[in-house]
Design a protein around this motif. Structure first.
Motif, mmCIF file in Angstrom:
data_model
loop_
_atom_site.group_PDB
_atom_site.id
_atom_site.type_symbol
_atom_site.label_atom_id
_atom_site.label_comp_id
_atom_site.label_asym_id
_atom_site.label_seq_id
_atom_site.Cartn_x
_atom_site.Cartn_y
_atom_site.Cartn_z
ATOM 1 N N ARG A 165 -41.838 -9.366 -73.101
ATOM 2 C CA ARG A 165 -41.932 -9.838 -71.718
ATOM 3 C C ARG A 165 -42.331 -11.306 -71.613
ATOM 4 O O ARG A 165 -42.179 -11.920 -70.576
ATOM 5 N N GLY A 166 -42.875 -11.864 -72.698
ATOM 6 C CA GLY A 166 -43.287 -13.254 -72.672
ATOM 7 C C GLY A 166 -44.578 -13.506 -71.928
ATOM 8 O O GLY A 166 -44.790 -14.584 -71.368
ATOM 9 N N THR A 167 -45.477 -12.541 -71.917
ATOM 10 C CA THR A 167 -46.764 -12.697 -71.242
ATOM 11 C C THR A 167 -47.793 -11.796 -71.895
ATOM 12 O O THR A 167 -47.448 -10.755 -72.469
ATOM 13 N N MET A 168 -49.072 -12.201 -71.784
ATOM 14 C CA MET A 168 -50.159 -11.373 -72.304
ATOM 15 C C MET A 168 -50.797 -10.518 -71.215
ATOM 16 O O MET A 168 -51.742 -9.784 -71.471
ATOM 17 N N GLU A 169 -50.284 -10.622 -69.997
ATOM 18 C CA GLU A 169 -50.735 -9.770 -68.900
ATOM 19 C C GLU A 169 -49.645 -8.737 -68.634
ATOM 20 O O GLU A 169 -48.539 -9.077 -68.210
ATOM 21 N N LEU A 170 -49.954 -7.487 -68.888
ATOM 22 C CA LEU A 170 -48.950 -6.428 -68.894
ATOM 23 C C LEU A 170 -49.253 -5.355 -67.859
ATOM 24 O O LEU A 170 -50.393 -4.910 -67.739
ATOM 25 N N THR A 171 -48.234 -4.937 -67.153
ATOM 26 C CA THR A 171 -48.297 -3.735 -66.324
ATOM 27 C C THR A 171 -47.461 -2.680 -67.028
ATOM 28 O O THR A 171 -46.232 -2.793 -67.098
ATOM 29 N N LEU A 172 -48.122 -1.672 -67.565
ATOM 30 C CA LEU A 172 -47.418 -0.658 -68.348
ATOM 31 C C LEU A 172 -46.737 0.357 -67.436
ATOM 32 O O LEU A 172 -47.239 0.652 -66.341
ATOM 33 N N LEU A 219 -48.278 -16.469 -83.530
ATOM 34 C CA LEU A 219 -47.390 -15.317 -83.629
ATOM 35 C C LEU A 219 -46.698 -15.004 -82.315
ATOM 36 O O LEU A 219 -45.862 -14.102 -82.238
ATOM 37 N N LEU A 220 -47.061 -15.722 -81.270
ATOM 38 C CA LEU A 220 -46.535 -15.416 -79.940
ATOM 39 C C LEU A 220 -45.885 -16.658 -79.355
ATOM 40 O O LEU A 220 -46.269 -17.150 -78.295
ATOM 41 N N HIS A 221 -44.903 -17.159 -80.034
ATOM 42 C CA HIS A 221 -44.218 -18.362 -79.590
ATOM 43 C C HIS A 221 -43.636 -18.143 -78.193
ATOM 44 O O HIS A 221 -43.000 -17.135 -77.924
ATOM 45 N N GLY A 222 -43.895 -19.103 -77.329
ATOM 46 C CA GLY A 222 -43.316 -19.039 -75.997
ATOM 47 C C GLY A 222 -44.199 -18.375 -74.972
ATOM 48 O O GLY A 222 -43.911 -18.415 -73.783
ATOM 49 N N LEU A 223 -45.301 -17.735 -75.416
ATOM 50 C CA LEU A 223 -46.185 -17.091 -74.464
ATOM 51 C C LEU A 223 -47.178 -18.108 -73.910
ATOM 52 O O LEU A 223 -47.530 -19.082 -74.569
ATOM 53 N N PRO A 224 -47.657 -17.902 -72.668
ATOM 54 C CA PRO A 224 -48.605 -18.836 -72.092
ATOM 55 C C PRO A 224 -49.922 -18.804 -72.833
ATOM 56 O O PRO A 224 -50.400 -17.767 -73.264
ATOM 57 N N HIS A 225 -50.556 -19.979 -73.030
ATOM 58 C CA HIS A 225 -51.861 -20.058 -73.710
ATOM 59 C C HIS A 225 -52.966 -19.774 -72.696
ATOM 60 O O HIS A 225 -52.819 -20.033 -71.541
#
Length: 225
Positions: A165-172, A219-225
């Protein structure tokens, strides 16, 4: 036409879609919450595209133990391998919310008598592509449940979702019991492990909202820091 954006209909023109409808190869159906769409053992020549709602692909053993194998979100297809091969289904397909499904009758579309139609090779190629991508998704789930440890299963699943999804905030797409069924663990054990992971600063969560913390950004290229 929004439905033509689905991978099954990639490169299909509006007039070609209308030809498929005229053949009786496309229909829509509505399903209330908790309604089965397909049962284990069913044989069908139709695959489905979820237009709205949510669907789970499930396995129920003879002792009543349920395992959620996959979640189907709007725009995704299901049942295409069974429809394409004509083999009995080994899973249950259940609407877990009020859902609307577009059914595509592959038995009609891919009949040998349709080979001269302009859309025939497109549908055939799209089915192969869709099946390949679905196999990759199933392989990812096998990674999630291959470990003996609950924590590893959780972290594998959340990591793959974050990358996808390209994010560390997830709605499962699962409540706690459904997540336990998906990871093939006991709900109480899962809840305890999630609590420990939160205390250790690995993640935070509230219901089905998760945020991953202290990840290795390399390890998470492209994800927001």
């Amino acid at each position: 036409m929004l439905v033509l954006k689905n991978p099954i209909f990639r490169d299909i023109l509006s007039q070609e879609y209308q030809q498929m409808e005229a053949l009786g190869a496309i229909r829509q159906a509505d399903y209330p919450k908790d309604t089965p769409i397909f049962h284990t053992g069913d044989v069908t020549a139709e695959c489905g595209i979820l237009l709205s709602g949510s669907i789970h692909i499930e396995n129920l053993d003879l002792w009543g133990n349920r395992m959620i194998l996959h979640n189907i979100a709007p725009g995704q297809a299901f049942g295409e391998s069974y429809a394409f091969s004509g083999t009995p289904m080994m899973v249950d397909v259940v609407a877990v919310e009020q859902s609307k499904v577009l059914f595509v009758h592959l038995g009609i579309l891919l009949d040998s008598g349709q080979r001269t139609q302009s859309w025939y090779p497109k549908v055939l190629y799209n089915m192969l592509d869709l099946s390949t991508r679905k196999n990759l998704a199933w392989s990812n789930r096998m990674f999630c449940i291959s470990s003996r440890h609950i924590r590893t299963r959780v972290m594998t699943y959340l990591s793959s979702e974050a990358v996808r999804r390209g994010t560390m905030e997830l709605t499962l797409p699962f409540d706690r019991q459904q997540l336990a069924d998906y990871l093939n663990v006991e709900r109480s054990a899962l809840s305890k492990e999630l609590g420990r992971m939160q205390q250790e600063g690995i993640l935070t969560f509230r219901k089905n909202q998760f945020q991953l913390l202290n990840v290795d950004q390399s390890l998470l290229h492209g994800l927001p820091h």
